[in-house]
Design an enzyme around this catalytic site. Structure first.
Site, PDB file in Angstrom:
ATOM      1  N   SER A 177      48.220  30.062  39.759  1.00 36.69           N
ATOM      2  CA  SER A 177      48.702  31.426  39.975  1.00 36.69           C
ATOM      3  C   SER A 177      48.546  31.879  41.422  1.00 36.69           C
ATOM      4  CB  SER A 177      48.019  32.398  39.019  1.00 36.69           C
ATOM      5  OG  SER A 177      46.685  32.071  38.848  1.00 36.69           O
ATOM      6  N   HIS A 226      54.866  29.028  37.416  1.00 34.72           N
ATOM      7  CA  HIS A 226      53.797  29.987  37.109  1.00 34.72           C
ATOM      8  C   HIS A 226      54.179  30.836  35.899  1.00 34.72           C
ATOM      9  CE1 HIS A 226      51.309  33.719  38.376  1.00 34.72           C
ATOM     10  NE2 HIS A 226      50.671  32.993  37.498  1.00 34.72           N
ATOM     11  N   GLU A 256      57.599  32.389  37.348  1.00 40.83           N
ATOM     12  CA  GLU A 256      57.817  32.261  38.791  1.00 40.83           C
ATOM     13  C   GLU A 256      58.029  30.778  39.097  1.00 40.83           C
ATOM     14  OE1 GLU A 256      55.584  35.400  41.648  1.00 40.83           O
ATOM     15  OE2 GLU A 256      54.247  34.385  40.258  1.00 40.83           O
ATOM     16  N   ASN A 313      51.331  38.063  41.969  1.00 43.56           N
ATOM     17  CA  ASN A 313      49.895  38.255  42.153  1.00 43.56           C
ATOM     18  C   ASN A 313      49.551  38.738  43.558  1.00 43.56           C
ATOM     19  OD1 ASN A 313      49.243  37.751  39.554  1.00 43.56           O
ATOM     20  ND2 ASN A 313      48.553  35.648  39.865  1.00 43.56           N
TER      21      ASN A 313
END
Ligand code: CAA
Length: 693
Positions: free
Chosen positions: A406, A427, A439, A477
């Site tokens: 991540s 991800h 992702e 993130n």
């Protein structure tokens, strides 16, 4: 005359076929074509009835959404439908595929409706922040009653032909070719001497408790206003004569169309389709995806395996020990049982998946035949490198090696293999068989057909796939980390975590950041902080957040975190120990205290989110603003009716936002350094939307 509505004669029936691929949206040409063809039928000798049908895969998918926001073009849809309904001829709709929104409204403007069993009807306008605008809220209750109309207009759900027939919306359901069945039905109506039957002339539905229904719908919609407004429009159908009810519906429709919520939702509609449509992938053939390997059977690995199994792919799951393998199988079995219960798979599919499609192994050699292997092991660079070195040895040539990291550097992971061109980041978000976002993280050396395969996997797994470049945290993130820091800053400056959660939930987030932290587990952030301090050689630091963890309060799983869960998660009782700990840190830091209104909280949080989003786009980590918007919508609980952070920014105005960012920077200049892209857009008087094409 218009080609968008074809005209042919079957004896005394004029058959109008709408031909506007792909989904027969009601563009101006189609509306004009329908009106002209009805007039042609009326003028022709010997025509007694009109049958309206759709060519291709659907009857009509609704109004042409691309026309929303443009100047109105005659004829309007309500006028076209009124014209159809007012025809002295018998007018019948024959429906197949979908009849949505304006499409259903056209059918309701006809005197009779026939459909094939697979046909589906619906009023999905709420998904665009709207209500039906062409009589749907006036005619549907006359056929189906107020409650059924409210259910359809407020939920947007699609209703199958049989159910629609039971509701009184469809007169006849018959299997076969929609046009042929339609013609036979009209012939029968004519031979039976069936009368014209305009819905607008039918009696209004019975009244219900409008205010209670309005309030209940409003409360369920989490800040979205269109569903509750649909209740008011349906109320008008009961309380006013038909013509006045139509005007009331139209007024509500226009008000909603002018408002920001519909702009946000229409942006979301087009962006979720555009996001995985990358020009560089046109014509690139993806590699095979018949057999997928997953390494690690924790929550994430089991979720990824479940998603793949549900899409019909063969999965080999690798664990380190037999016990861990059995635990992983247990997790997957539990996930699949949930899917069976929710009707996502049949009992037979469930059985086949468990007996044939899933293999659990402890031997890397079992991955030698996999087309793609996704690792979901511990988030640590040296562990990832060990896994990739091993995969490089055992996997067949051309197999894709993917990391579900991540935030770690996928380029560095790829470099430990002899095939960096075959390495990519995929991800997923937990739980991976439920969350829609994927992702696709693309290091520079990754081959284009590997990128295409990442997107093909997303499509197969029914995900919204977003291309992301390599950086700490990728798109989602990285932005999350920034707006989380903004929330922590507000706590130090005088806002309570509870006020922050409340304000952001009122803005439309599913959960505020502190409630989310409790759900995810406060120990995760604690471990990261301890590791970073150890790496930096910092000792003896313990913030209020550390002290909460030191006391064993990790959030929901321990019964206490920011909130006290003794009375259940929904009760949201603040943990009385937290504010005193915060006060100690505020005093120690000496941060000037100020009061925050709900609007101040939203502004501060959103400014941080938009600024970081603009940096992510400016640096090319996200290709377009819409990629950021879809990431936040599908992975981070951002309210769909606001379109995403950059759509929201466009709507509130970039100048003011930049001015706020600059003013926040008085005390923390590094954190609040304005994104160069935002400064450029403001200087040039442009919006983020200009970068979406
Ligand atoms: N207007 C314009 N374009 C539309 C459209 C519409 N109503 N519906 C779909 N499209 C386009 C899509 O953008 C897509 O275009 P690209 O191929 O260029 O990306 C194409 O048609 C195919 O759509 P999908 O990829 O979504 O295909 P699908 O088979 O998965 O789904 C569908 C088909 C169920 C019709 C789905 O597209 C859908 O739900 N469309 C929206 C339906 C809708 O909201 N209708 C109500 C409109 S509002 C209204 O009618 C208000 C009123 O009362 C006046």
């Amino acid at each position: 005359m218009s080609d968008t509505v074809a005209y042919d004669r079957h004896g005394d029936i004029a058959v109008l076929s709408i031909q506007n691929p792909p989904v027969n949206a009601l563009s101006q040409a189609v509306r004009a074509g329908l009106v002209a063809r009805v007039a042609q039928a009326e003028a022709e000798e010997g025509v007694r009835a009109v049958l309206i049908t759709g060519a291709g895969r659907a009857f009509i998918a609704g109004a042409d959404i691309t026309e929303f926001g443009k100047p109105p073009m005659e004829p309007s849809l309500p006028d076209a439908i009124d014209r159809i309904e007012a025809s002295p001829l018998l007018v019948v709709a024959s429906m197949h595929g979908v009849s949505l929104g304006g499409g259903l409204e056209v059918a309701l403007g006809c005197h009779y409706r026939i459909a094939v069993p697979s046909a589906r009807i619906g009023l999905p306008e709420v998904f665009l922040g709207l209500i039906p605008g062409a009589g749907g809220t006036q005619r549907l209750p006359r056929l189906a009653g107020a409650m059924a109309a409210i259910d359809m207009a407020t939920s947007g759900r699609q209703v199958g032909a049989e159910e629609a027939a039971q509701m009184g919306v469809i007169d006849v359901v018959q299997d076969g070719d929609a046009k042929e069945k339609g013609i036979a039905y009209v012939e029968k109506l004519l031979s039976d001497g069936a009368p014209r039957r305009p819905v607008s002339e039918m009696p209004a539905a019975d009244a219900i408790d409008w205010d209670a229904t309005y309030e209940a719908v409003l409360a369920r919609a989490r800040g979205q206003i269109a569903p509750a407004e649909a209740v008011r429009a349906i109320q008008a159908s009961v309380e006013k004569p038909f013509g006045e009810g139509m005007l009331a519906e139209r007024q509500i429709f226009w008000d909603l169309l002018k408002g920001d919520q519909s702009k946000g939702m229409i942006h979301a509609f087009f962006s979720e389709r555009a996001v995985s449509n990358l020009p560089e992938l046109k014509g690139v053939t993806p590699r095979n995806l018949d057999h997928i390997g997953v390494i690690g059977g924790g929550t994430m690995g089991a979720g990824i395996a479940t998603a793949a199994l549900l899409s019909g792919v063969h999965v080999t799951l690798l664990e380190m020990t037999g016990d861990a393998g059995e635990a992983a199988r247990g997790r997957i079995t539990g996930n699949l049982a949930g899917a069976l219960k929710r009707g996502k798979i049949s009992a037979e599919q469930h059985e086949t998946i468990l007996s044939k499609a899933l293999q659990v192994s402890t031997d890397y050699a079992s991955l030698s035949d996999a087309d793609l292997v996704i690792e979901a092991v511990f988030e640590d660079m040296s562990v990832k490198k060990q896994v990739f070195t091993k995969l490089d040895e055992v996997c067949k040539a051309g197999a894709i090696l993917a990391s579900n990291t991540s935030y770690l550097d996928v380029t560095e992971i790829a470099a430990c293999t002899k095939r960096p061109q075959d390495v990519i980041g995929l991800h997923f978000f937990s739980p991976a068989h439920v969350m829609k976002l994927l992702e696709v993280v693309v290091p520079d050396e990754t081959a284009i057909d590997v990128v295409a395969t990442g997107f093909a996997l997303g499509k197969k797994l029914n995900k919204i796939s977003v291309r992301a470049g390599v950086c700490d945290g990728f798109i989602g993130n990285r932005i999350l980390s920034t707006y989380r820091q903004a929330a922590d800053q507000m706590v130090m400056q005088g806002a309570s975590p509870y006020a922050i959660d409340t304000a952001l939930e009122a803005f439309g987030f599913a959960m505020g950041p502190f409630a989310v932290a409790d759900l995810a587990g406060l120990d995760i952030g604690w471990a990261v902080r301890k590791r970073k301090r150890a790496e930096a050689g910092i000792e003896g630091v313990s913030t209020y957040a550390d002290k909460m963890c030191e006391a064993g309060n990790f959030g929901q799983k321990t019964g206490k975190g920011y909130y006290d869960y003794a009375a259940g998660a929904k009760a949201r009782v603040p943990n009385a120990d937290v504010m005193p700990l915060i006060e100690v840190d505020r005093a120690a830091e000496g941060t000037p205290q100020r009061s925050f209104t709900d609007a101040d909280i939203v502004r501060y949080y959103m400014a941080a989110m938009v600024n970081e989003s603009a940096k992510v786009v400016g640096e090319g980590i996200a290709r377009r603003p819409l990629d950021v918007d879809m990431t936040l919508l599908f992975g981070y609980g951002f309210p769909r009716y606001r379109g995403g952070p950059l759509k929201w920014a466009d709507l509130v105005g970039l100048d003011d936002l930049l001015a706020d960012i600059r003013s926040y920077g008085d005390t923390m200049p590094d954190f609040w350094a304005p994104a160069p892209l935002l400064e450029t857009l403001v200087a040039e008087g442009k919006t983020f939307a200009t970068l979406n094409t």
